[in-house]
Design a protein around this motif. Structure first.
Motif, PDB file in Angstrom:
ATOM      1  N   LEU A  20       0.874  -1.154   0.136  1.00  0.00           N
ATOM      2  CA  LEU A  20      -0.110   0.175  -0.098  1.00  0.00           C
ATOM      3  C   LEU A  20       0.951   1.312   0.073  1.00  0.00           C
ATOM      4  N   SER A  21       1.972   1.122   0.739  1.00  0.00           N
ATOM      5  CA  SER A  21       3.023   2.382   0.914  1.00  0.00           C
ATOM      6  C   SER A  21       3.587   2.727  -0.623  1.00  0.00           C
ATOM      7  N   GLN A  22       3.320   2.002  -1.421  1.00  0.00           N
ATOM      8  CA  GLN A  22       3.991   2.104  -2.655  1.00  0.00           C
ATOM      9  C   GLN A  22       3.229   3.071  -3.679  1.00  0.00           C
ATOM     10  N   PHE A  23       1.905   3.199  -3.368  1.00  0.00           N
ATOM     11  CA  PHE A  23       0.938   4.123  -3.933  1.00  0.00           C
ATOM     12  C   PHE A  23       0.068   4.961  -3.120  1.00  0.00           C
ATOM     13  N   LEU A  24       0.294   5.023  -1.873  1.00  0.00           N
ATOM     14  CA  LEU A  24      -0.617   5.971  -1.001  1.00  0.00           C
ATOM     15  C   LEU A  24       0.734   6.622  -0.018  1.00  0.00           C
ATOM     16  N   ASP A  25       0.571   7.707   0.466  1.00  0.00           N
ATOM     17  CA  ASP A  25       1.316   8.584   1.374  1.00  0.00           C
ATOM     18  C   ASP A  25       1.207   7.983   2.808  1.00  0.00           C
ATOM     19  N   THR A  26       1.860   6.592   3.040  1.00  0.00           N
ATOM     20  CA  THR A  26       1.795   6.160   4.379  1.00  0.00           C
ATOM     21  C   THR A  26       2.935   5.155   4.403  1.00  0.00           C
ATOM     22  N   ILE A  31       0.685   2.330   9.820  1.00  0.00           N
ATOM     23  CA  ILE A  31      -0.735   1.547   9.691  1.00  0.00           C
ATOM     24  C   ILE A  31      -0.734   0.741  10.812  1.00  0.00           C
ATOM     25  N   ARG A  32       0.519  -0.085  11.027  1.00  0.00           N
ATOM     26  CA  ARG A  32       0.595  -1.088  12.161  1.00  0.00           C
ATOM     27  C   ARG A  32       0.272  -0.510  13.399  1.00  0.00           C
ATOM     28  N   THR A  33       1.153   0.704  13.703  1.00  0.00           N
ATOM     29  CA  THR A  33       0.853   1.279  15.107  1.00  0.00           C
ATOM     30  C   THR A  33      -0.428   1.706  15.466  1.00  0.00           C
ATOM     31  N   ARG A  34      -1.217   2.181  14.476  1.00  0.00           N
ATOM     32  CA  ARG A  34      -2.608   2.649  14.651  1.00  0.00           C
ATOM     33  C   ARG A  34      -3.581   1.715  14.815  1.00  0.00           C
ATOM     34  N   THR A  35      -3.348   0.588  13.750  1.00  0.00           N
ATOM     35  CA  THR A  35      -4.619  -0.278  13.600  1.00  0.00           C
ATOM     36  C   THR A  35      -4.197  -1.816  13.841  1.00  0.00           C
ATOM     37  N   GLY A  36      -3.023  -2.084  14.045  1.00  0.00           N
ATOM     38  CA  GLY A  36      -2.463  -3.537  14.280  1.00  0.00           C
ATOM     39  C   GLY A  36      -2.550  -4.229  12.997  1.00  0.00           C
TER      40      GLY A  36
END
Length: 60
Positions: A20-26, A31-36
Motif C-alpha cells: 500500500l505504501s508504494q501508491f499511498l502516502d503512508t 498503519i501497524r501502530t494505529r490499527t495493528g
C-alpha cells in the motif's frame, strides 16, 4: 429459521502495508501502530461465488 452450519473463506490475494505504501502516502509502521493491521485479503480475479464454494466445503 435456524442456523444449520457455518463456514469461512478468504480471498487468495494478500495486500501488505508495504504494498500500500508504494501508491499511498503512508508506511507500514504508520498503519501497524494505529490499527495493528499488517496485511489484508482482497478480491482481485476471484468472484464471490468462488469464495462461497470454498466456504461451503469448509462448513462445520
Amino acid at each position: 429459521m435456524r442456523i444449520t452450519g457455518t463456514g469461512s473463506a478468504l480471498p487468495k490475494q494478500i495486500v501488505t502495508n508495504d504494498m500500500l505504501s508504494q501508491f499511498l502516502d503512508t508506511s507500514d509502521e504508520w498503519i501497524r501502530t494505529r490499527t495493528g493491521v499488517t496485511s489484508r485479503h482482497v478480491i482481485s480475479d476471484e468472484m464471490l461465488e468462488d469464495l462461497l464454494i470454498r466456504c461451503q466445503s469448509s462448513q462445520r
